[in-house]
Design an enzyme around this catalytic site. Structure first.
Site, PDB file in Angstrom:
ATOM      1  N   GLY A   1       0.790   9.816  -0.853  1.00 43.40           N
ATOM      2  CA  GLY A   1      -0.175  10.476   0.034  1.00 43.40           C
ATOM      3  C   GLY A   1      -0.565   9.617   1.220  1.00 43.40           C
TER       4      GLY A   1
ATOM      5  N   GLY B   1       0.798  -1.225   0.000  1.00 40.11           N
ATOM      6  CA  GLY B   1       0.000   0.000   0.000  1.00 40.11           C
ATOM      7  C   GLY B   1       0.829   1.273   0.000  1.00 40.11           C
TER       8      GLY B   1
ATOM      9  CE1 TYR C   1     -10.008   0.124   8.866  1.00 45.85           C
ATOM     10  CE2 TYR C   1     -10.583   1.434  10.776  1.00 45.85           C
ATOM     11  CZ  TYR C   1      -9.669   1.071   9.805  1.00 45.85           C
ATOM     12  OH  TYR C   1      -8.408   1.647   9.780  1.00 45.85           O
TER      13      TYR C   1
ATOM     14  CB  SER D   1      -6.925   1.271  13.421  1.00 47.56           C
ATOM     15  OG  SER D   1      -7.775   2.369  13.629  1.00 47.56           O
TER      16      SER D   1
ATOM     17  N   GLY E   1       1.914   4.204   3.757  1.00 50.10           N
ATOM     18  CA  GLY E   1       2.869   3.283   3.143  1.00 50.10           C
ATOM     19  C   GLY E   1       3.900   4.030   2.313  1.00 50.10           C
TER      20      GLY E   1
HETATM   21  N1  LIG Z   1      -4.939   7.261   8.132  1.00 48.48           N
HETATM   22  C1  LIG Z   1      -5.344   6.971   9.356  1.00 48.48           C
HETATM   23  O1  LIG Z   1      -5.730   7.850  10.149  1.00 48.48           O
HETATM   24  C2  LIG Z   1      -5.329   5.549   9.828  1.00 48.48           C
HETATM   25  C3  LIG Z   1      -5.772   5.300  11.127  1.00 48.48           C
HETATM   26  C4  LIG Z   1      -5.697   4.004  11.603  1.00 48.48           C
HETATM   27  C5  LIG Z   1      -5.191   2.991  10.838  1.00 48.48           C
HETATM   28  N2  LIG Z   1      -4.775   3.254   9.561  1.00 48.48           N
HETATM   29  C6  LIG Z   1      -4.255   2.125   8.769  1.00 48.48           C
HETATM   30  O2  LIG Z   1      -3.135   2.523   8.028  1.00 48.48           O
HETATM   31  C7  LIG Z   1      -3.020   1.721   6.856  1.00 48.48           C
HETATM   32  C8  LIG Z   1      -2.706   2.600   5.659  1.00 48.48           C
HETATM   33  O3  LIG Z   1      -3.803   3.435   5.386  1.00 48.48           O
HETATM   34  P1  LIG Z   1      -3.677   4.940   4.879  1.00 48.48           P
HETATM   35  O4  LIG Z   1      -4.258   5.787   5.938  1.00 48.48           O
HETATM   36  O5  LIG Z   1      -2.328   5.231   4.370  1.00 48.48           O
HETATM   37  O6  LIG Z   1      -4.760   4.915   3.696  1.00 48.48           O
HETATM   38  P2  LIG Z   1      -4.603   5.115   2.103  1.00 48.48           P
HETATM   39  O7  LIG Z   1      -3.988   6.432   1.826  1.00 48.48           O
HETATM   40  O8  LIG Z   1      -5.978   4.856   1.572  1.00 48.48           O
HETATM   41  O9  LIG Z   1      -3.618   3.969   1.686  1.00 48.48           O
HETATM   42  C9  LIG Z   1      -4.035   2.625   1.692  1.00 48.48           C
HETATM   43  C10 LIG Z   1      -3.174   1.816   0.778  1.00 48.48           C
HETATM   44  O10 LIG Z   1      -3.680   0.477   0.761  1.00 48.48           O
HETATM   45  C11 LIG Z   1      -3.827   0.096  -0.596  1.00 48.48           C
HETATM   46  N3  LIG Z   1      -4.856  -0.909  -0.796  1.00 48.48           N
HETATM   47  C12 LIG Z   1      -6.175  -0.817  -0.556  1.00 48.48           C
HETATM   48  N4  LIG Z   1      -6.800  -1.937  -0.937  1.00 48.48           N
HETATM   49  C13 LIG Z   1      -5.849  -2.749  -1.454  1.00 48.48           C
HETATM   50  C14 LIG Z   1      -5.870  -4.032  -2.032  1.00 48.48           C
HETATM   51  N5  LIG Z   1      -7.003  -4.731  -2.204  1.00 48.48           N
HETATM   52  N6  LIG Z   1      -4.703  -4.574  -2.442  1.00 48.48           N
HETATM   53  C15 LIG Z   1      -3.554  -3.896  -2.318  1.00 48.48           C
HETATM   54  N7  LIG Z   1      -3.473  -2.665  -1.791  1.00 48.48           N
HETATM   55  C16 LIG Z   1      -4.612  -2.100  -1.366  1.00 48.48           C
HETATM   56  C17 LIG Z   1      -4.176   1.381  -1.306  1.00 48.48           C
HETATM   57  O11 LIG Z   1      -3.978   1.236  -2.709  1.00 48.48           O
HETATM   58  P3  LIG Z   1      -4.815   2.106  -3.775  1.00 48.48           P
HETATM   59  O12 LIG Z   1      -4.119   3.416  -3.854  1.00 48.48           O
HETATM   60  O13 LIG Z   1      -4.697   1.282  -4.997  1.00 48.48           O
HETATM   61  O14 LIG Z   1      -6.214   2.227  -3.249  1.00 48.48           O
HETATM   62  C18 LIG Z   1      -3.191   2.327  -0.658  1.00 48.48           C
HETATM   63  O15 LIG Z   1      -1.922   2.190  -1.224  1.00 48.48           O
HETATM   64  C19 LIG Z   1      -4.330   0.934   6.746  1.00 48.48           C
HETATM   65  O16 LIG Z   1      -4.096  -0.396   7.169  1.00 48.48           O
HETATM   66  C20 LIG Z   1      -5.250   1.635   7.727  1.00 48.48           C
HETATM   67  O17 LIG Z   1      -6.211   0.770   8.295  1.00 48.48           O
HETATM   68  C21 LIG Z   1      -4.832   4.509   9.036  1.00 48.48           C
END
Ligand SMILES: NC(=O)c1ccc[n+]([C@@H]2O[C@H](COP(=O)([O-])OP(=O)(O)OC[C@H]3O[C@@H](n4cnc5c(N)ncnc54)[C@H](OP(=O)(O)O)[C@@H]3O)[C@@H](O)[C@H]2O)c1
Length: 309
Positions: free
Chosen positions: A27, A23, A178, A152, A30
């Site tokens: 932005g 991921g 979730y 999370s 990851g």
């Molecule tokens: N941001 C927060 O406040 C927050 C809080 C708690 C936990 N988290 C955790 O942090 C992690 C990263 O999230 P983020 O906030 O950086 O969100 P994000 O910006 O939406 O990034 C999520 C990443 O996961 C990828 N992804 C989604 N579905 C996928 C699939 N089926 N196969 C492969 N890759 C996939 C997305 O790819 P695409 O670009 O192709 O969609 C993107 O690269 C997640 O596990 C989330 O639960 C985030």
């Protein structure tokens, strides 16, 4: 650590080490995780579902770290066949010192995957469980491997572990599922770490959470796309009330590189763990329930068709 507070200056030289980060879309958390690992010399395999997004992430990393050693692995974590194909492809990487299971989706509408699984549980737990199992030999080959799973604050929403038949039809609540998927990330981490120790393997498993960080997570969940005007407006609204995606990656980076024992959970140190510099944080008692950990492991093995380690 150089002081009481961990910073990215504490990341050691990672030259000669290989990391695989799922991921890594620009932005998101990851991306910042991969960028910082590359900045410290690691070869980083960017693992995501869209080649164009992997190209964009690699381009943005190379802009900041000229000469960064980057690889691409295409994987759709919501599709078990894709995970198997990606693991086959990743064999060319050789030993993997660090696997970061970062990719995830949040509170998406109900959808079933090709494997008949609900999509949040498939993407956030079953796909990463299978990927980790298939890559384990390469992580073991590191001689000092580490696996970091993203959970999370929302794991606190879960009042029970997701131990029912994952293909059964039941009433769907986006947030309950979730929360359960993020609880699953912790149950998986702690059971994995125990099994690794029991098997005498040179790998530890840790978990991290970012608090509340301004990424694409909300638009991905609500709209299923990061493109377009509505997505940009929603992204901006989230950024206005959260810490940066860069800061959100710090707990992951601390869990990935600091001298910490397996089973450690790292999150932001500010009020309510929503933001701030990372530190070791606690989980709900349910996440430490060893019976739930073992039962989720056995259910996950049966669901993905792989017994390991
Ligand atoms: N941001 C927060 O406040 C927050 C809080 C708690 C936990 N988290 C955790 O942090 C992690 C990263 O999230 P983020 O906030 O950086 O969100 P994000 O910006 O939406 O990034 C999520 C990443 O996961 C990828 N992804 C989604 N579905 C996928 C699939 N089926 N196969 C492969 N890759 C996939 C997305 O790819 P695409 O670009 O192709 O969609 C993107 O690269 C997640 O596990 C989330 O639960 C985030």
């Amino acid at each position: 650590m150089s002081g009481a507070t961990w910073t990215t200056a504490d990341i050691p030289d990672l030259t000669g080490r290989t990391a695989l980060v799922t991921g890594p879309t620009v932005g998101g958390l990851g991306f910042h995780t991969a960028l910082e690992l590359a900045r410290h010399g690691a070869r980083v395999a960017l693992a995501g579902r869209t080649s164009a997004k992997l190209d964009a992430a690699a381009g943005a990393i190379t802009d900041e770290v000229p000469g960064a050693l980057l690889e691409h692995v295409v994987v759709d974590l919501a599709d078990l066949a894709s995970v198997r194909a990606a693991a086959d492809d990743a064999a060319r990487l050789g030993p993997i010192d660090l696997l970061v299971n970062n990719a995830g989706i949040m509170a998406s509408p109900h959808r079933r995957t090709a494997d008949g699984l609900e999509s949040q549980m498939a993407t956030n737990h079953f796909g990463p469980f299978l990927l980790t199992g298939l890559l384990l030999d390469q992580v073991v080959a590191s001689g000092d491997g580490r696996i970091v799973n993203l959970s999370s604050l929302a794991h606190r929403l879960a009042h029970s572990a997701p131990l029912g038949d994952p293909r059964a039809r039941r009433r769907y609540s986006r947030w309950r599922v979730y929360g359960q998927s993020k609880l699953a990330n912790l149950l998986f981490t702690f059971e994995l770490d125990r099994r690794l120790r029991r098997a005498g393997l040179p790998v530890t498993a840790l978990a991290a959470h970012p608090g509340f960080a301004g990424t694409h997570l909300v638009v991905n969940g609500q709209l299923g796309t990061t493109q377009g005007r509505i997505s940009s407006i929603l992204d901006a609204a989230v950024r206005a009330v959260s810490q940066s995606a860069e800061a959100g990656a710090w707990p992951t980076l601390m869990a990935a590189t600091a001298d910490l024992p397996g089973g450690t959970y790292v999150g932001p140190g500010g009020p309510g763990q929503a933001s701030g510099p990372p530190r070791i944080v606690d989980t709900t008692p349910l996440a430490r329930d060893e019976v739930a950990q073992r039962r989720l492991w056995e259910l996950s093995e049966a669901t993905v068709g792989l017994r390991w380690p």
